[in-house]
Structure formats: structure tokens, C-alpha cells
Design a protein around this motif. Structure first.
Motif, mmCIF file in Angstrom:
data_model
loop_
_atom_site.group_PDB
_atom_site.id
_atom_site.type_symbol
_atom_site.label_atom_id
_atom_site.label_comp_id
_atom_site.label_asym_id
_atom_site.label_seq_id
_atom_site.Cartn_x
_atom_site.Cartn_y
_atom_site.Cartn_z
ATOM 1 N N TYR A 206 -6.204 -1.543 3.125
ATOM 2 C CA TYR A 206 -5.174 -1.199 4.104
ATOM 3 C C TYR A 206 -5.765 -1.238 5.519
ATOM 4 O O TYR A 206 -5.155 -1.774 6.459
ATOM 5 C CB TYR A 206 -4.646 0.191 3.778
ATOM 6 C CG TYR A 206 -3.442 0.629 4.574
ATOM 7 C CD1 TYR A 206 -2.412 -0.253 4.894
ATOM 8 C CD2 TYR A 206 -3.315 1.951 5.000
ATOM 9 C CE1 TYR A 206 -1.295 0.162 5.610
ATOM 10 C CE2 TYR A 206 -2.208 2.381 5.710
ATOM 11 C CZ TYR A 206 -1.216 1.484 6.017
ATOM 12 O OH TYR A 206 -0.114 1.894 6.719
ATOM 13 N N PHE A 207 -6.975 -0.687 5.668
ATOM 14 C CA PHE A 207 -7.657 -0.663 6.963
ATOM 15 C C PHE A 207 -7.874 -2.078 7.499
ATOM 16 O O PHE A 207 -7.597 -2.378 8.658
ATOM 17 C CB PHE A 207 -8.995 0.068 6.812
ATOM 18 C CG PHE A 207 -9.876 -0.005 8.025
ATOM 19 C CD1 PHE A 207 -9.641 0.794 9.140
ATOM 20 C CD2 PHE A 207 -10.959 -0.884 8.069
ATOM 21 C CE1 PHE A 207 -10.456 0.722 10.250
ATOM 22 C CE2 PHE A 207 -11.775 -0.966 9.187
ATOM 23 C CZ PHE A 207 -11.522 -0.159 10.278
ATOM 24 N N VAL B 84 0.811 -1.223 0.000
ATOM 25 C CA VAL B 84 0.000 0.000 0.000
ATOM 26 C C VAL B 84 0.843 1.272 0.000
ATOM 27 O O VAL B 84 0.585 2.192 -0.792
ATOM 28 C CB VAL B 84 -0.992 -0.016 1.187
ATOM 29 C CG1 VAL B 84 -1.615 1.372 1.386
ATOM 30 C CG2 VAL B 84 -2.086 -1.036 0.945
ATOM 31 N N PRO B 85 1.860 1.393 0.854
ATOM 32 C CA PRO B 85 2.658 2.628 0.819
ATOM 33 C C PRO B 85 3.296 2.888 -0.553
ATOM 34 O O PRO B 85 3.434 4.043 -0.966
ATOM 35 C CB PRO B 85 3.730 2.385 1.890
ATOM 36 C CG PRO B 85 3.110 1.397 2.825
ATOM 37 C CD PRO B 85 2.297 0.501 1.951
ATOM 38 N N LYS C 80 2.357 6.343 -2.808
ATOM 39 C CA LYS C 80 3.367 7.314 -3.252
ATOM 40 C C LYS C 80 3.025 7.891 -4.625
ATOM 41 O O LYS C 80 3.450 8.993 -4.964
ATOM 42 C CB LYS C 80 4.745 6.650 -3.282
ATOM 43 C CG LYS C 80 5.365 6.448 -1.912
ATOM 44 C CD LYS C 80 6.728 5.787 -2.019
ATOM 45 C CE LYS C 80 7.339 5.542 -0.646
ATOM 46 N NZ LYS C 80 8.657 4.857 -0.743
ATOM 47 N N GLN C 81 2.267 7.124 -5.406
ATOM 48 C CA GLN C 81 1.860 7.587 -6.739
ATOM 49 C C GLN C 81 0.333 7.514 -6.843
ATOM 50 O O GLN C 81 -0.221 6.958 -7.787
ATOM 51 C CB GLN C 81 2.521 6.753 -7.830
ATOM 52 C CG GLN C 81 4.049 6.771 -7.762
ATOM 53 C CD GLN C 81 4.686 6.033 -8.932
ATOM 54 O OE1 GLN C 81 4.350 6.267 -10.094
ATOM 55 N NE2 GLN C 81 5.610 5.141 -8.602
ATOM 56 N N SER C 82 -0.331 8.073 -5.834
ATOM 57 C CA SER C 82 -1.780 7.962 -5.739
ATOM 58 C C SER C 82 -2.507 8.595 -6.924
ATOM 59 O O SER C 82 -3.640 8.207 -7.240
ATOM 60 C CB SER C 82 -2.262 8.588 -4.432
ATOM 61 O OG SER C 82 -1.838 9.950 -4.348
ATOM 62 N N ARG C 83 -1.896 9.572 -7.596
ATOM 63 C CA ARG C 83 -2.546 10.200 -8.741
ATOM 64 C C ARG C 83 -2.804 9.194 -9.865
ATOM 65 O O ARG C 83 -3.751 9.341 -10.631
ATOM 66 C CB ARG C 83 -1.688 11.349 -9.272
ATOM 67 C CG ARG C 83 -1.615 12.542 -8.314
ATOM 68 C CD ARG C 83 -0.802 13.666 -8.911
ATOM 69 N NE ARG C 83 -0.716 14.814 -8.012
ATOM 70 C CZ ARG C 83 -0.037 15.918 -8.288
ATOM 71 N NH1 ARG C 83 0.607 16.033 -9.451
ATOM 72 N NH2 ARG C 83 -0.010 16.921 -7.431
ATOM 73 N N LYS C 84 -1.954 8.200 -9.955
ATOM 74 C CA LYS C 84 -2.117 7.193 -11.006
ATOM 75 C C LYS C 84 -3.261 6.221 -10.694
ATOM 76 O O LYS C 84 -3.743 5.525 -11.579
ATOM 77 C CB LYS C 84 -0.822 6.385 -11.182
ATOM 78 C CG LYS C 84 0.355 7.202 -11.697
ATOM 79 C CD LYS C 84 1.557 6.286 -11.867
ATOM 80 C CE LYS C 84 2.772 7.036 -12.401
ATOM 81 N NZ LYS C 84 3.935 6.129 -12.579
#
Length: 315
Positions: free
Chosen positions: A92-93, A71-72, A76-80
């Protein structure tokens, strides 16, 4: 014959459906294995991390170790990622719940709640969080309280031992105890008793004021503080004693003979001080009222004693 053929046809269709489901599950498992293999073999970049998370979600597979690692790298490239980011957050939760990490799980849950305040799905996740951690937190708090209670009893034993010691050592033990449990009225009462028995009325007053904080509307405790103030004997202390005796009488009313005697004695002693000028009228009024009530009370309960009382309070 037609019925038999129909039944055979239904059985064949059901077998075929189950075969397709099994093959589909095997294919998904195969895809998960491949994704896990790719993720572990390459440099664990964004693409393989996203692929393994997708594969785990599609099969509802629980691999919190992989999810927490992947997940991390995706975030780091959440826009993609686009809207898929919230599926990643949910994944993740759930992984954080699996590894029992309430602090980080709460942070993720708050982020989802902020984005989807009316979501039933997020409410369901909040319920999972509550079931996983809040009951355990309550149990941990109860254990801590029980432990604290045991420690307190041990310290109290030391306080009781202190009664048989000399004044200095007893006060040292009590002071050490009160550094831990500063609001224990029994310990403050012990200190007050030590000071009072040694005629240190000012220190006894300070200690008993702490006792009164535990039950500020208790008439007996209020009268006791007034008696200590009377023993201090200064004009300021006598004015305070008069106030506390009056307070005790207002709370208990009839039958509070001890406080009534205290009020009479405090006003009588104040009246004997030549420096007292500003409160003369109030003091004389309170003295006369307490005197009248004492005479009435003893005349009603014990007429013979009342005859002996009159010369004493006419001084």
C-alpha cells in the motif's frame, strides 16, 4: 570429443534452466492476469482482493490503481490476514508513492515504524519516502518564498510612492502594507518619519519601537529611540530616554558623542522638573558624569571648541 560432449551438455542444461524461468514467469503473469480478471469481474470481495494483492507482490508488478482499491477491502477483515498484513501495508505504501500521496504514505510509514522500530527494511522505505517528497517540499518552499519576495517588492513600491502623497493617504498605504508584512522595519521607519515630521512624537515613538525590534542591540537605533522619547518630553518619557541613551553608551562606549549629549540633555531636563524627587541622586550623578566626559572629549579633540562648550554645559 569428450570436451565437446561436455560443452553440449552444459548448453542443454542452461537452455533448460532458462526455459523453466521463462515458463515460470509466464505462469506468474498468467496468474496475475487471472487474479486481475477475477477481481474485476466479481463483487471485489475480500478473497479476490487478497488474491490479486498476493499475485502482484509475487511478480513485483506495479498496479497502484488496483492496490489502492484492493487494500481497504483486505484491511476491513485484517484478522483473517494475520502477519501478511504488514506485506499489504508495504504494498500500500509503495502504491501511495507511485500516485504521489505523501500524507497517506507518511501515515502508513509511521504505522510500520511503530511496529518494527529497528527494521532495516522499514528504514529503506523511509529513505524512499524522503527521496520522493522531501526534496520536492524544499523546492515548493523555495518557490513560495520567491513568490512572496516578488509580492513584497511590489508592495514596497507602493510604500515608496506613498512618500509623495499626503500624510493620510501615505499612512493608509503603509498600514495596508504592514498588515501583510508586519515586521518590516523600513515600513515602520517610514511611518515614524511621517509622524515625527508632523510633531506627533508619541506615535513616532510607537513606530520606532517596532523598528528597534529588528535589531535591538544596535546603538544607533537605541539612541534614535531615546531622541524621540526626549522629544515627547514627559517625565516618564525622559526617564526612558535617559535609560536608552545610557544603553547606547554602554554598547558603543568611546566615540558615541551623540548619545553622550543626549544623556546630558535628558538628565538636565529631568533635573528641571520640580516633581522629580525619587531619582535625584541618580539623575545628578549621570548628569555630572556625562558633563565630565563631554568636557574631556572636547578638550582632547578640540581645545578651542571646549572653551565655547563650557558655558553651555554649566547652565
Amino acid at each position: 570429443v569428450q570436451m565437446s560432449c561436455l560443452m553440449q551438455s552444459e548448453v542443454k542444461r542452461e537452455v533448460l534452466r532458462l526455459h523453466i524461468i521463462v515458463m515460470s514467469d509466464l505462469l506468474e503473469l498468467s496468474n496475475v492476469k487471472k487474479a486481475l480478471c477475477d477481481y474485476s469481474s466479481d463483487s471485489k470481495g475480500f478473497a479476490s482482493a487478497q488474491a490479486v494483492l498476493r499475485a502482484l507482490r509475487l511478480t513485483n508488478s506495479s498496479r497502484p490503481d488496483v492496490v489502492l482499491d484492493a487494500v481497504p477491502r483486505v484491511l476491513k477483515q485484517s484478522r483473517k490476514v494475520g502477519d501478511e498484513i504488514w506485506s499489504v501495508y508495504e504494498q500500500y505504501f509503495l502504491a501511495l508513492l507511485d500516485v504521489h500521496d505523501p500524507e497517506n504514505a507518511k501515515g502508513v510509514l509511521l504505522a510500520m515504524r511503530e511496529e518494527f522500530p529497528d527494521s532495516k527494511r522499514v528504514s529503506g522505505l523511509a529513505q524512499l519516502y524522503s527521496e520522493a517528497f522531501e526534496a520536492e517540499d524544499a523546492l515548493a518552499e523555495a518557490r513560495e518564498e520567491s513568490k512572496s519576495s516578488v509580492e513584497r517588492e511590489l508592495l514596497r513600491d507602493r510604500v515608496v510612492e506613498g512618500r509623495t502623497l499626503g500624510r493620510k493617504e501615505a499612512l493608509e498605504k503603509l498600514s495596508a502594507y504592514l498588515k501583510v508584512y508586519c515586521a518590516d522595519p523600513e515600513a515602520w521607519l517610514e511611518i515614524c518619519t511621517i509622524y515625527f515630521n508632523n510633531l506627533d512624537f508619541k506615535q513616532a515613538q510607537h513606530a520606532f519601537e517596532e523598528v528597534l525590534l529588528s535589531d535591538p542591540s544596535n546603538p544607533a537605533l537605541i539612541s534614535k529611540l531615546a531622541e524621540i522619547l526626549y522629544a515627547v518630553g514627559t517625565e516618564e518619557a525622559l526617564v526612558e530616554a535617559r535609560k536608552y541613551f545610557s544603553r547606547s553608551l554602554s554598547l558603543l562606549g568611546d566615540g558615541n558623542t551623540r548619545a553622550l549629549w543626549g544623556l546630558y540633555m535628558a538628565t538636565a531636563k529631568l533635573g528641571s522638573l520640580t516633581k522629580l524627587q525619587r531619582s535625584d541622586d541618580l539623575n545628578i550623578g549621570l548628569r555630572n558624569e556625562s558633563k565630565a566626559k563631554l568636557e574631556a572629549e572636547y578638550s582632547k579633540s578640540s581645545p578651542s571648541l571646549s572653551l565655547l562648550l563650557k558655558p553651555a554645559i554649566d547652565v
